[in-house]
Design a protein around this motif. Structure first.
Motif, mmCIF file in Angstrom:
data_model
loop_
_atom_site.group_PDB
_atom_site.id
_atom_site.type_symbol
_atom_site.label_atom_id
_atom_site.label_comp_id
_atom_site.label_asym_id
_atom_site.label_seq_id
_atom_site.Cartn_x
_atom_site.Cartn_y
_atom_site.Cartn_z
ATOM 1 N N LEU A 1 2.684 0.055 -12.825
ATOM 2 C CA LEU A 1 2.055 0.382 -11.546
ATOM 3 C C LEU A 1 2.787 -0.326 -10.406
ATOM 4 N N PRO A 2 2.680 0.169 -9.198
ATOM 5 C CA PRO A 2 3.459 -0.370 -8.076
ATOM 6 C C PRO A 2 3.300 -1.874 -7.901
ATOM 7 N N TYR A 3 4.402 -2.510 -7.544
ATOM 8 C CA TYR A 3 4.363 -3.944 -7.204
ATOM 9 C C TYR A 3 3.565 -4.100 -5.918
ATOM 10 N N LEU A 4 2.514 -4.886 -5.971
ATOM 11 C CA LEU A 4 1.623 -5.034 -4.825
ATOM 12 C C LEU A 4 1.819 -6.409 -4.192
ATOM 13 N N THR A 5 2.309 -6.438 -2.972
ATOM 14 C CA THR A 5 2.586 -7.688 -2.290
ATOM 15 C C THR A 5 1.328 -8.272 -1.682
ATOM 16 N N ALA A 6 1.446 -9.494 -1.185
ATOM 17 C CA ALA A 6 0.280 -10.182 -0.657
ATOM 18 C C ALA A 6 -0.312 -9.482 0.557
ATOM 19 N N ASP A 7 0.545 -8.786 1.327
ATOM 20 C CA ASP A 7 0.015 -8.094 2.503
ATOM 21 C C ASP A 7 -0.298 -6.627 2.213
ATOM 22 N N PHE A 8 -0.252 -6.260 0.932
ATOM 23 C CA PHE A 8 -0.735 -4.955 0.497
ATOM 24 C C PHE A 8 -0.031 -3.782 1.163
ATOM 25 N N LYS A 9 1.284 -3.846 1.183
ATOM 26 C CA LYS A 9 2.076 -2.727 1.681
ATOM 27 C C LYS A 9 3.025 -2.276 0.581
ATOM 28 N N TYR A 10 3.349 -0.987 0.606
ATOM 29 C CA TYR A 10 4.329 -0.482 -0.339
ATOM 30 C C TYR A 10 5.700 -1.090 -0.035
ATOM 31 N N GLU A 11 6.508 -1.246 -1.070
ATOM 32 C CA GLU A 11 7.879 -1.673 -0.860
ATOM 33 C C GLU A 11 8.641 -0.558 -0.138
ATOM 34 N N ASP A 12 9.786 -0.904 0.448
ATOM 35 C CA ASP A 12 10.597 0.097 1.141
ATOM 36 C C ASP A 12 10.904 1.263 0.207
ATOM 37 N N VAL B 1 -5.273 6.691 -9.790
ATOM 38 C CA VAL B 1 -4.758 7.565 -8.737
ATOM 39 C C VAL B 1 -5.861 7.895 -7.722
ATOM 40 N N ALA B 2 -7.068 8.141 -8.204
ATOM 41 C CA ALA B 2 -8.183 8.463 -7.306
ATOM 42 C C ALA B 2 -8.510 7.292 -6.393
ATOM 43 N N LYS B 3 -8.462 6.077 -6.941
ATOM 44 C CA LYS B 3 -8.717 4.899 -6.104
ATOM 45 C C LYS B 3 -7.558 4.654 -5.143
ATOM 46 N N LEU B 4 -6.332 4.853 -5.622
ATOM 47 C CA LEU B 4 -5.175 4.663 -4.759
ATOM 48 C C LEU B 4 -5.184 5.662 -3.605
ATOM 49 N N HIS B 5 -5.724 6.833 -3.843
ATOM 50 C CA HIS B 5 -5.865 7.830 -2.781
ATOM 51 C C HIS B 5 -6.770 7.309 -1.676
ATOM 52 N N ILE B 6 -7.858 6.635 -2.045
ATOM 53 C CA ILE B 6 -8.755 6.041 -1.054
ATOM 54 C C ILE B 6 -8.028 4.940 -0.285
ATOM 55 N N VAL B 7 -7.327 4.072 -1.026
ATOM 56 C CA VAL B 7 -6.571 2.992 -0.401
ATOM 57 C C VAL B 7 -5.554 3.550 0.585
ATOM 58 N N ARG C 1 -5.998 -3.000 3.109
ATOM 59 C CA ARG C 1 -5.601 -4.213 2.394
ATOM 60 C C ARG C 1 -6.750 -4.737 1.542
ATOM 61 N N GLU C 2 -7.950 -4.656 2.084
ATOM 62 C CA GLU C 2 -9.124 -5.098 1.319
ATOM 63 C C GLU C 2 -9.287 -4.268 0.049
ATOM 64 N N LEU C 3 -9.103 -2.955 0.165
ATOM 65 C CA LEU C 3 -9.234 -2.090 -0.998
ATOM 66 C C LEU C 3 -8.092 -2.315 -1.980
ATOM 67 N N PHE C 4 -6.896 -2.591 -1.468
ATOM 68 C CA PHE C 4 -5.787 -2.925 -2.351
ATOM 69 C C PHE C 4 -6.136 -4.163 -3.164
ATOM 70 N N ARG C 5 -6.657 -5.181 -2.489
ATOM 71 C CA ARG C 5 -7.029 -6.420 -3.173
ATOM 72 C C ARG C 5 -8.061 -6.133 -4.269
ATOM 73 N N GLN C 6 -9.029 -5.296 -3.953
ATOM 74 C CA GLN C 6 -10.061 -4.965 -4.920
ATOM 75 C C GLN C 6 -9.485 -4.188 -6.097
ATOM 76 N N LEU C 7 -8.597 -3.239 -5.797
ATOM 77 C CA LEU C 7 -7.994 -2.437 -6.856
ATOM 78 C C LEU C 7 -7.184 -3.303 -7.806
ATOM 79 N N VAL C 8 -6.364 -4.192 -7.251
ATOM 80 C CA VAL C 8 -5.541 -5.044 -8.097
ATOM 81 C C VAL C 8 -6.405 -6.009 -8.889
#
Length: 214
Positions: free
Chosen positions: A11-22, A175-181, A193-200
Protein backbone atom coordinates in the motif's frame (compact mmCIF):
# COMPACT_ATOMS: atom_id res chain seq x y z
CA UNK A 1 -4.82 -15.62 -9.12
CA UNK A 2 -4.75 -12.36 -7.16
CA UNK A 3 -1.77 -11.75 -4.89
CA UNK A 4 -3.61 -10.19 -1.96
CA UNK A 5 -0.75 -10.34 0.54
CA UNK A 6 1.53 -8.51 -1.87
CA UNK A 7 -1.13 -5.91 -2.68
CA UNK A 8 -1.87 -5.14 0.94
CA UNK A 9 1.78 -5.09 1.98
CA UNK A 10 2.53 -2.68 -0.88
CA UNK A 11 0.00 0.00 0.00
CA UNK A 12 1.17 3.58 -0.60
CA UNK A 13 3.93 5.00 1.57
CA UNK A 14 2.14 7.43 3.87
CA UNK A 15 4.21 10.35 5.12
CA UNK A 16 3.69 12.26 8.33
CA UNK A 17 1.88 15.07 6.53
CA UNK A 18 -0.37 12.61 4.72
CA UNK A 19 0.39 13.53 1.13
CA UNK A 20 1.06 11.28 -1.80
CA UNK A 21 4.64 11.04 -2.98
CA UNK A 22 5.51 12.84 -6.22
CA UNK A 23 3.83 11.13 -9.12
CA UNK A 24 1.53 9.17 -6.84
CA UNK A 25 -2.17 9.62 -6.25
CA UNK A 26 -5.46 7.81 -6.09
CA UNK A 27 -5.31 6.65 -9.71
CA UNK A 28 -1.73 5.40 -9.49
CA UNK A 29 -2.63 3.49 -6.33
CA UNK A 30 -5.51 1.85 -8.18
CA UNK A 31 -3.21 0.90 -11.04
CA UNK A 32 -0.75 -0.67 -8.60
CA UNK A 33 -3.56 -2.71 -7.04
CA UNK A 34 -5.06 -3.71 -10.37
CA UNK A 35 -1.73 -5.02 -11.67
CA UNK A 36 -1.79 -7.72 -9.01
CA UNK A 37 -5.43 -8.70 -9.30
CA UNK A 38 -6.79 -11.48 -11.43
CA UNK A 39 -8.99 -10.45 -14.33
CA UNK A 40 -12.07 -11.54 -12.40
CA UNK A 41 -11.14 -9.60 -9.24
CA UNK A 42 -10.13 -6.54 -11.27
CA UNK A 43 -13.61 -6.54 -12.78
CA UNK A 44 -15.09 -6.40 -9.27
CA UNK A 45 -12.83 -3.45 -8.42
CA UNK A 46 -13.96 -1.69 -11.60
CA UNK A 47 -17.58 -2.29 -10.67
CA UNK A 48 -16.97 -0.66 -7.28
CA UNK A 49 -15.29 2.31 -8.94
CA UNK A 50 -18.15 2.70 -11.41
CA UNK A 51 -20.51 3.21 -8.48
CA UNK A 52 -18.81 6.55 -7.74
CA UNK A 53 -19.83 7.93 -11.12
CA UNK A 54 -23.03 9.91 -10.69
CA UNK A 55 -23.94 9.32 -14.32
CA UNK A 56 -24.00 5.55 -13.75
CA UNK A 57 -26.12 5.45 -10.61
CA UNK A 58 -29.71 4.49 -11.18
CA UNK A 59 -32.13 1.56 -10.88
CA UNK A 60 -30.26 -0.65 -13.36
CA UNK A 61 -26.93 -0.18 -11.58
CA UNK A 62 -28.40 -0.86 -8.14
CA UNK A 63 -30.23 -3.91 -9.46
CA UNK A 64 -26.85 -5.36 -10.50
CA UNK A 65 -25.07 -4.23 -7.35
CA UNK A 66 -27.62 -5.69 -4.94
CA UNK A 67 -27.45 -9.03 -6.76
CA UNK A 68 -23.63 -9.12 -6.82
CA UNK A 69 -22.06 -12.39 -5.59
CA UNK A 70 -19.64 -10.59 -3.24
CA UNK A 71 -21.23 -9.55 0.05
CA UNK A 72 -19.09 -6.41 0.39
CA UNK A 73 -20.35 -5.07 -2.93
CA UNK A 74 -23.98 -5.92 -2.16
CA UNK A 75 -24.01 -4.35 1.28
CA UNK A 76 -21.87 -1.34 0.37
CA UNK A 77 -24.24 -0.36 -2.40
CA UNK A 78 -27.32 -1.20 -0.33
CA UNK A 79 -26.01 1.35 2.16
CA UNK A 80 -25.19 3.74 -0.69
CA UNK A 81 -28.73 3.43 -2.07
CA UNK A 82 -30.29 4.10 1.31
CA UNK A 83 -27.93 7.03 1.92
CA UNK A 84 -28.72 8.52 -1.48
CA UNK A 85 -32.45 8.24 -0.89
CA UNK A 86 -32.10 9.73 2.61
CA UNK A 87 -30.39 12.77 1.07
CA UNK A 88 -33.13 13.10 -1.53
CA UNK A 89 -35.86 12.88 1.11
CA UNK A 90 -34.09 15.59 3.11
CA UNK A 91 -33.90 17.87 0.07
CA UNK A 92 -37.53 17.18 -0.77
CA UNK A 93 -38.54 18.29 2.71
CA UNK A 94 -36.32 21.37 2.65
CA UNK A 95 -37.48 22.45 -0.81
CA UNK A 96 -41.13 21.58 -0.32
CA UNK A 97 -41.13 18.98 -3.10
CA UNK A 98 -43.26 15.80 -3.17
CA UNK A 99 -41.99 13.16 -0.72
CA UNK A 100 -41.15 10.52 -3.31
CA UNK A 101 -39.64 12.80 -5.93
CA UNK A 102 -36.31 11.59 -7.42
CA UNK A 103 -36.01 8.58 -5.13
CA UNK A 104 -34.23 5.56 -6.60
CA UNK A 105 -36.47 2.54 -6.21
CA UNK A 106 -36.35 -0.93 -7.65
CA UNK A 107 -39.84 -0.71 -9.05
CA UNK A 108 -39.88 -2.05 -12.58
CA UNK A 109 -42.05 -1.64 -15.60
CA UNK A 110 -44.72 -3.99 -16.90
CA UNK A 111 -42.14 -5.36 -19.35
CA UNK A 112 -39.78 -6.54 -16.61
CA UNK A 113 -39.80 -10.30 -16.14
CA UNK A 114 -37.55 -10.63 -13.06
CA UNK A 115 -39.69 -8.83 -10.50
CA UNK A 116 -40.69 -10.35 -7.20
CA UNK A 117 -44.31 -10.58 -6.11
CA UNK A 118 -44.32 -7.00 -4.83
CA UNK A 119 -43.28 -5.62 -8.20
CA UNK A 120 -39.74 -4.64 -7.21
CA UNK A 121 -36.41 -5.78 -8.62
CA UNK A 122 -34.64 -4.70 -5.44
CA UNK A 123 -35.22 -2.81 -2.20
CA UNK A 124 -32.88 -1.06 0.19
CA UNK A 125 -33.99 -3.28 3.03
CA UNK A 126 -33.41 -2.21 6.63
CA UNK A 127 -31.35 0.97 6.94
CA UNK A 128 -29.58 0.56 10.26
CA UNK A 129 -27.75 3.87 9.91
CA UNK A 130 -30.91 5.92 9.27
CA UNK A 131 -30.82 7.80 12.59
CA UNK A 132 -27.12 8.68 12.22
CA UNK A 133 -27.71 9.92 8.67
CA UNK A 134 -30.65 12.07 9.74
CA UNK A 135 -28.50 13.56 12.49
CA UNK A 136 -25.72 14.27 9.99
CA UNK A 137 -28.13 15.93 7.56
CA UNK A 138 -29.27 18.24 10.34
CA UNK A 139 -25.76 19.73 10.70
CA UNK A 140 -25.71 23.50 10.45
CA UNK A 141 -23.04 23.83 7.74
CA UNK A 142 -22.54 21.99 4.47
CA UNK A 143 -18.95 21.06 5.41
CA UNK A 144 -20.04 19.62 8.77
CA UNK A 145 -22.83 17.73 7.04
CA UNK A 146 -20.49 16.15 4.49
CA UNK A 147 -17.97 15.26 7.17
CA UNK A 148 -20.62 13.59 9.33
CA UNK A 149 -22.03 11.63 6.38
CA UNK A 150 -18.55 10.44 5.43
CA UNK A 151 -17.95 9.31 9.00
CA UNK A 152 -21.10 7.18 8.84
CA UNK A 153 -19.90 5.74 5.52
CA UNK A 154 -16.43 5.09 6.95
CA UNK A 155 -17.91 3.16 9.87
CA UNK A 156 -20.11 1.15 7.50
CA UNK A 157 -17.12 0.14 5.42
CA UNK A 158 -15.31 -0.86 8.60
CA UNK A 159 -18.17 -3.10 9.66
CA UNK A 160 -18.20 -4.83 6.26
CA UNK A 161 -14.45 -5.60 6.34
CA UNK A 162 -14.48 -7.20 9.78
CA UNK A 163 -12.50 -10.49 9.78
CA UNK A 164 -11.26 -9.84 6.24
CA UNK A 165 -7.49 -9.45 6.08
CA UNK A 166 -5.86 -10.73 2.89
CA UNK A 167 -8.72 -11.06 0.44
CA UNK A 168 -10.68 -9.07 -2.11
CA UNK A 169 -12.98 -7.57 0.52
CA UNK A 170 -9.96 -6.12 2.36
CA UNK A 171 -8.71 -4.55 -0.86
CA UNK A 172 -12.11 -3.09 -1.79
CA UNK A 173 -12.62 -1.70 1.71
CA UNK A 174 -9.22 -0.02 1.59
CA UNK A 175 -10.02 1.52 -1.78
CA UNK A 176 -13.43 2.70 -0.55
CA UNK A 177 -11.86 4.40 2.47
CA UNK A 178 -9.06 5.87 0.36
CA UNK A 179 -11.73 7.34 -1.90
CA UNK A 180 -13.14 9.22 1.09
CA UNK A 181 -9.66 10.38 2.10
CA UNK A 182 -8.90 11.53 -1.43
CA UNK A 183 -12.07 13.59 -1.59
CA UNK A 184 -11.25 15.36 1.66
CA UNK A 185 -7.69 16.05 0.62
CA UNK A 186 -9.19 18.01 -2.26
CA UNK A 187 -11.82 19.75 -0.13
CA UNK A 188 -10.09 20.20 3.22
CA UNK A 189 -6.48 19.15 3.77
CA UNK A 190 -6.73 18.99 7.56
CA UNK A 191 -9.71 16.64 7.39
CA UNK A 192 -7.96 14.57 4.74
CA UNK A 193 -4.89 14.23 6.91
CA UNK A 194 -7.03 13.19 9.85
CA UNK A 195 -8.66 10.46 7.78
CA UNK A 196 -5.27 9.34 6.47
CA UNK A 197 -4.07 9.00 10.06
CA UNK A 198 -7.15 6.97 10.93
CA UNK A 199 -6.81 4.75 7.88
CA UNK A 200 -3.16 3.98 8.56
CA UNK A 201 -3.86 3.39 12.24
CA UNK A 202 -6.51 0.84 11.31
CA UNK A 203 -4.43 -1.05 8.78
CA UNK A 204 -0.91 -0.96 10.21
CA UNK A 205 -1.67 -3.57 12.85
CA UNK A 206 -3.06 -5.95 10.24
CA UNK A 207 -1.49 -5.13 6.88
CA UNK A 208 2.22 -5.94 6.98
CA UNK A 209 4.56 -3.60 5.21
CA UNK A 210 2.63 -0.36 5.64
CA UNK A 211 5.14 2.34 6.52
CA UNK A 212 3.94 4.98 8.93
CA UNK A 213 5.62 7.88 10.69
CA UNK A 214 4.22 10.38 13.12
Amino acid sequence: MSNFEYIISSLPYLTADFKYEDGQGFQSTLEQIRENLSEKDAAVLDFLLSGWDADVLGPDFYARALAHPLRFVREYFRFDLNLRNAKVRYLNRELGRPDGMDLVTGKGSEEDTDLDIDGYRFTGGEFEEAAKVESALAASSLLDREQALDEVTWDKIGSLETFHYFDLTAVLAYVAKLHIVNRWLALDQEKGRELFRQLVSEVRGTFKGVKYTE
